[in-house]
Design a protein around this motif. Sequence first.
Motif, PDB file in Angstrom:
ATOM      1  N   ASP A   1      -4.109  14.115  -0.425  1.00 51.43           N
ATOM      2  CA  ASP A   1      -3.198  12.854  -0.298  1.00 51.43           C
ATOM      3  C   ASP A   1      -3.800  12.275   0.819  1.00 51.43           C
ATOM      4  OD1 ASP A   1      -1.977  13.254  -2.739  1.00 51.43           O
ATOM      5  OD2 ASP A   1      -0.049  13.960  -1.658  1.00 51.43           O
ATOM      6  N   SER A   2      -3.957  12.787   1.791  1.00 49.35           N
ATOM      7  CA  SER A   2      -4.419  11.953   3.229  1.00 49.35           C
ATOM      8  C   SER A   2      -5.505  11.190   2.967  1.00 49.35           C
ATOM      9  CB  SER A   2      -4.515  12.791   4.196  1.00 49.35           C
ATOM     10  OG  SER A   2      -5.610  13.789   4.021  1.00 49.35           O
ATOM     11  N   LEU A   3      -6.577  11.533   2.102  1.00 50.46           N
ATOM     12  CA  LEU A   3      -7.829  10.783   1.836  1.00 50.46           C
ATOM     13  C   LEU A   3      -7.306   9.380   0.882  1.00 50.46           C
ATOM     14  CD1 LEU A   3     -10.741  10.104   1.780  1.00 50.46           C
ATOM     15  CD2 LEU A   3     -11.026  11.496  -0.199  1.00 50.46           C
ATOM     16  N   ARG A   4      -6.504   9.982   0.045  1.00 55.44           N
ATOM     17  CA  ARG A   4      -5.953   8.855  -1.017  1.00 55.44           C
ATOM     18  C   ARG A   4      -5.147   7.780  -0.382  1.00 55.44           C
ATOM     19  NH1 ARG A   4      -1.112   8.549  -4.150  1.00 55.44           N
ATOM     20  NH2 ARG A   4      -0.795  10.488  -3.468  1.00 55.44           N
ATOM     21  N   ALA A   5      -4.306   8.222   0.716  1.00 55.77           N
ATOM     22  CA  ALA A   5      -3.565   7.068   1.605  1.00 55.77           C
ATOM     23  C   ALA A   5      -4.402   6.419   2.406  1.00 55.77           C
ATOM     24  CB  ALA A   5      -2.618   8.074   2.414  1.00 55.77           C
ATOM     25  N   ILE A   6      -5.453   7.025   2.848  1.00 59.21           N
ATOM     26  CA  ILE A   6      -6.340   6.061   3.806  1.00 59.21           C
ATOM     27  C   ILE A   6      -7.001   5.123   2.855  1.00 59.21           C
ATOM     28  CG2 ILE A   6      -8.458   6.133   5.269  1.00 59.21           C
ATOM     29  CD1 ILE A   6      -5.795   6.702   6.751  1.00 59.21           C
TER      30      ILE A   6
ATOM     31  N   ILE B   1       0.885  -1.250   0.032  1.00 60.84           N
ATOM     32  CA  ILE B   1       0.008   0.070  -0.132  1.00 60.84           C
ATOM     33  C   ILE B   1       0.848   1.201  -0.069  1.00 60.84           C
ATOM     34  CG2 ILE B   1      -2.164  -0.861   0.862  1.00 60.84           C
ATOM     35  CD1 ILE B   1      -0.975   0.195   3.828  1.00 60.84           C
ATOM     36  N   GLY B   2       2.004   1.158   0.697  1.00 58.34           N
ATOM     37  CA  GLY B   2       2.854   2.299   0.801  1.00 58.34           C
ATOM     38  C   GLY B   2       3.544   2.706  -0.531  1.00 58.34           C
ATOM     39  N   THR B   3       3.704   1.491  -1.417  1.00 57.09           N
ATOM     40  CA  THR B   3       4.126   2.002  -2.773  1.00 57.09           C
ATOM     41  C   THR B   3       3.423   2.401  -3.828  1.00 57.09           C
ATOM     42  OG1 THR B   3       5.943   0.044  -2.389  1.00 57.09           O
ATOM     43  CG2 THR B   3       5.402   0.793  -4.698  1.00 57.09           C
ATOM     44  N   HIS B   4       2.016   2.014  -3.548  1.00 57.24           N
ATOM     45  CA  HIS B   4       1.120   2.529  -4.352  1.00 57.24           C
ATOM     46  C   HIS B   4       0.689   3.699  -4.078  1.00 57.24           C
ATOM     47  CE1 HIS B   4      -0.199  -0.686  -7.003  1.00 57.24           C
ATOM     48  NE2 HIS B   4      -0.351  -1.654  -6.008  1.00 57.24           N
ATOM     49  N   TYR B   5       0.940   4.258  -2.881  1.00 58.09           N
ATOM     50  CA  TYR B   5       0.698   5.858  -2.411  1.00 58.09           C
ATOM     51  C   TYR B   5       1.756   6.406  -3.180  1.00 58.09           C
ATOM     52  CZ  TYR B   5       1.277   9.967   0.484  1.00 58.09           C
ATOM     53  OH  TYR B   5       1.338  11.228   0.727  1.00 58.09           O
TER      54      TYR B   5
ATOM     55  N   ALA C   1      -2.238  -4.593  -9.703  1.00 56.47           N
ATOM     56  CA  ALA C   1      -1.809  -3.267 -10.553  1.00 56.47           C
ATOM     57  C   ALA C   1      -3.000  -2.321 -10.733  1.00 56.47           C
ATOM     58  CB  ALA C   1      -1.053  -3.602 -11.435  1.00 56.47           C
ATOM     59  N   THR C   2      -3.951  -2.898 -11.598  1.00 57.65           N
ATOM     60  CA  THR C   2      -5.091  -2.078 -12.322  1.00 57.65           C
ATOM     61  C   THR C   2      -5.877  -1.508 -11.409  1.00 57.65           C
ATOM     62  OG1 THR C   2      -6.029  -4.257 -12.638  1.00 57.65           O
ATOM     63  CG2 THR C   2      -4.717  -3.197 -14.435  1.00 57.65           C
ATOM     64  N   PHE C   3      -6.367  -2.112 -10.301  1.00 59.05           N
ATOM     65  CA  PHE C   3      -7.254  -1.850  -9.319  1.00 59.05           C
ATOM     66  C   PHE C   3      -6.756  -0.903  -8.388  1.00 59.05           C
ATOM     67  CE2 PHE C   3     -10.349  -5.719  -9.554  1.00 59.05           C
ATOM     68  CZ  PHE C   3     -10.699  -5.266 -10.641  1.00 59.05           C
ATOM     69  N   PHE C   4      -5.442  -0.833  -7.803  1.00 61.67           N
ATOM     70  CA  PHE C   4      -4.824   0.149  -7.115  1.00 61.67           C
ATOM     71  C   PHE C   4      -4.512   1.623  -8.115  1.00 61.67           C
ATOM     72  CE2 PHE C   4      -4.630  -3.096  -3.970  1.00 61.67           C
ATOM     73  CZ  PHE C   4      -4.872  -2.217  -2.713  1.00 61.67           C
ATOM     74  N   ALA C   5      -4.171   1.382  -9.406  1.00 60.87           N
ATOM     75  CA  ALA C   5      -4.052   2.424  -9.991  1.00 60.87           C
ATOM     76  C   ALA C   5      -5.416   3.071 -10.318  1.00 60.87           C
ATOM     77  CB  ALA C   5      -3.655   1.968 -11.596  1.00 60.87           C
ATOM     78  N   TRP C   6      -6.436   2.297 -10.528  1.00 63.10           N
ATOM     79  CA  TRP C   6      -8.089   2.829 -10.592  1.00 63.10           C
ATOM     80  C   TRP C   6      -8.050   3.678  -9.313  1.00 63.10           C
ATOM     81  CZ3 TRP C   6     -12.743  -0.949 -11.357  1.00 63.10           C
ATOM     82  CH2 TRP C   6     -14.012   0.062 -11.625  1.00 63.10           C
ATOM     83  N   ALA C   7      -7.683   3.278  -8.245  1.00 57.38           N
ATOM     84  CA  ALA C   7      -8.180   3.868  -7.051  1.00 57.38           C
ATOM     85  C   ALA C   7      -7.339   5.343  -7.274  1.00 57.38           C
ATOM     86  CB  ALA C   7      -7.869   3.191  -5.758  1.00 57.38           C
ATOM     87  N   ASN C   8      -6.059   5.075  -7.334  1.00 55.32           N
ATOM     88  CA  ASN C   8      -5.318   6.518  -7.566  1.00 55.32           C
ATOM     89  C   ASN C   8      -5.887   7.237  -8.610  1.00 55.32           C
ATOM     90  OD1 ASN C   8      -2.959   6.752  -5.784  1.00 55.32           O
ATOM     91  ND2 ASN C   8      -2.026   4.751  -6.824  1.00 55.32           N
ATOM     92  N   ASP C   9      -6.223   6.926  -9.790  1.00 56.18           N
ATOM     93  CA  ASP C   9      -6.807   7.773 -10.821  1.00 56.18           C
ATOM     94  C   ASP C   9      -8.133   8.129 -10.295  1.00 56.18           C
ATOM     95  OD1 ASP C   9      -5.160   6.794 -12.548  1.00 56.18           O
ATOM     96  OD2 ASP C   9      -6.587   5.311 -13.525  1.00 56.18           O
ATOM     97  N   ALA C  10      -9.070   7.673  -9.438  1.00 51.83           N
ATOM     98  CA  ALA C  10     -10.399   8.128  -8.998  1.00 51.83           C
ATOM     99  C   ALA C  10     -10.110   9.269  -7.988  1.00 51.83           C
ATOM    100  CB  ALA C  10     -11.353   7.037  -8.483  1.00 51.83           C
ATOM    101  N   LEU C  11      -8.859   9.169  -7.302  1.00 54.45           N
ATOM    102  CA  LEU C  11      -8.691  10.187  -5.997  1.00 54.45           C
ATOM    103  C   LEU C  11      -7.487  11.173  -6.358  1.00 54.45           C
ATOM    104  CD1 LEU C  11      -8.606   7.241  -3.328  1.00 54.45           C
ATOM    105  CD2 LEU C  11      -9.898   9.226  -3.387  1.00 54.45           C
ATOM    106  N   ARG C  12      -7.290  11.227  -7.632  1.00 49.57           N
ATOM    107  CA  ARG C  12      -6.225  12.224  -8.058  1.00 49.57           C
ATOM    108  C   ARG C  12      -6.555  13.517  -7.675  1.00 49.57           C
ATOM    109  NH1 ARG C  12      -2.146  11.485 -11.156  1.00 49.57           N
ATOM    110  NH2 ARG C  12      -2.701   9.261 -11.680  1.00 49.57           N
ATOM    111  N   TYR C  13      -7.821  14.061  -7.659  1.00 52.09           N
ATOM    112  CA  TYR C  13      -8.108  15.435  -7.339  1.00 52.09           C
ATOM    113  C   TYR C  13      -8.414  15.412  -5.833  1.00 52.09           C
ATOM    114  CZ  TYR C  13      -7.711  16.134 -12.441  1.00 52.09           C
ATOM    115  OH  TYR C  13      -7.000  16.169 -13.671  1.00 52.09           O
ATOM    116  N   GLU C  14      -8.384  14.545  -5.049  1.00 42.05           N
ATOM    117  CA  GLU C  14      -8.674  14.649  -3.476  1.00 42.05           C
ATOM    118  C   GLU C  14      -7.331  14.706  -3.005  1.00 42.05           C
ATOM    119  OE1 GLU C  14     -11.614  14.596  -3.002  1.00 42.05           O
ATOM    120  OE2 GLU C  14     -12.551  13.995  -4.918  1.00 42.05           O
TER     121      GLU C  14
END
Length: 474
Positions: free
Chosen positions: A385-390, A137-141, A370-383
């Motif tokens: 960082d703390s929300l994305r990390a959680i 999870i740390g790396t995906h963040y 890979a794809t689902f965590f990338a999907w989450a990062n995409d969906a949270l790109r404009y939120e």
Amino acid sequence: MAKPSGFRTYLRSEKTPEERKLLRKVDFFILTFCCFMYFFNYLDRSNLTQAYVSGMKEDLNFKGNQLTQITTIFTCGYIVGMIPCNLALYYIKPRIFFPSMVVLWAALTMVTAAASTPHHIMAIRFFVGMAESSTFIGTHYILGSWYTESELGKRSGIFTASGLAGTMFGGFIQSGIYKSMNGLQNLAGWQWLFIIDGIITLPIAVYGFFLFPDTPSRTTAPYLSAEERALAISRVPEVPEQKPLTFAFVKRVFSSWQFYGFVVLWIIAGETESFSTNSLLALYMKANPDKKYSVYQLNNYPTGVPAVGIVSTLFWATLTDFLGGKRYLVAYWIAITGVITSAIILAPGTGIGGHFGAYYWAGSVYACQATFFAWANDALRYEEDSLRAIVIASMNLGSNAVNAWWSIVFYSANFAPKFTRGMWAMIAVSILMAIWACGLQIMQRRAARNHVHSTETVEPRDIEKEMVSDTTKV
């Protein structure tokens, strides 16, 4: 002049020379460290099953489903460590925190060689799980902090593939150690596996401590110039930030659709990986009443599962980048794979070859990591960082919380070789995966439209303020 194809345009990428130079540096130092860290993370994690089928079961007198219990205890430690580890990245520099966790789990891996009962291993693996929870999870963040939407899938795929490579090579390493070192210094081959795995992990910690670049806003990497640091910050959206561990932030988390959507997505996806993550092929071979396999076969044949996973991960990660971030396509592939492979294994007339083929094919489900965590990062790109990390941490927490009991109920080692209950569970979660991904796809599109609309309404106001300000100055 002929117009280049879409794929060739995608490969070339319209980036400035300065941006390409920055990406080469960031790719090298982030991906080498994170991929090696994850490689050894999975190597140290998968060695338990390899040790089990290579003599540890008999030497430590394992009974019933104690192996599955150890896996569950490891998962509990993994769950406990996840959110604290991702929050720690706010207070401890990643180049300090990641290497510290690597040293801790490497030391605990070596200590495992001294275990004399299954209960000793249970205690050790709990703390191994806590230390290893920082990696995925740390790396995906970190990846989401450095890379744009069109770059993220490939990097996530390469990172995930490195962990699968650790699983794949673990079997070859164990068989080599068993052949050359079994009995050396009065230690069994499975004991040498834990010792050697721990030793070869330590250099990665040293490398990360000196050269890992942290995040764009905090980096002090000596190989990045001031201009490159500014460019790195400008490539990712500037978003409002809320400090974690406040009531307002907790309320923000639990009121976001991304939290519920992606946590449930990964809970489902985690169970579609059950054939592979629970090492069912190795257990099937070990318990097969019709054919006996040697230690070398028990270690080497299952390596085909992560090999398929590596190919599938890289293929889908690259394809979804090329298609503009359509990560949801992988969910439909998973649904098809889960239903068909389960049906093959359940079918009464299926022989050994059919079972092997189904388990190998099921390895392609690893692409969802890979794809689902990338999907989450995409969906949270404009939120923030703390929300994305959680959200990223909670995705893995939720999945592992369910998997802690799911593996016992459906894939306990004493259910081998048939795992009938688990096959029906796989069919159910595969169908549910397709349904949930469809709903999440709709939510993301709606949120994207709302973001575009809010941007369009804000921009005229900003321009008007600038005009008034300019008039005042005059």
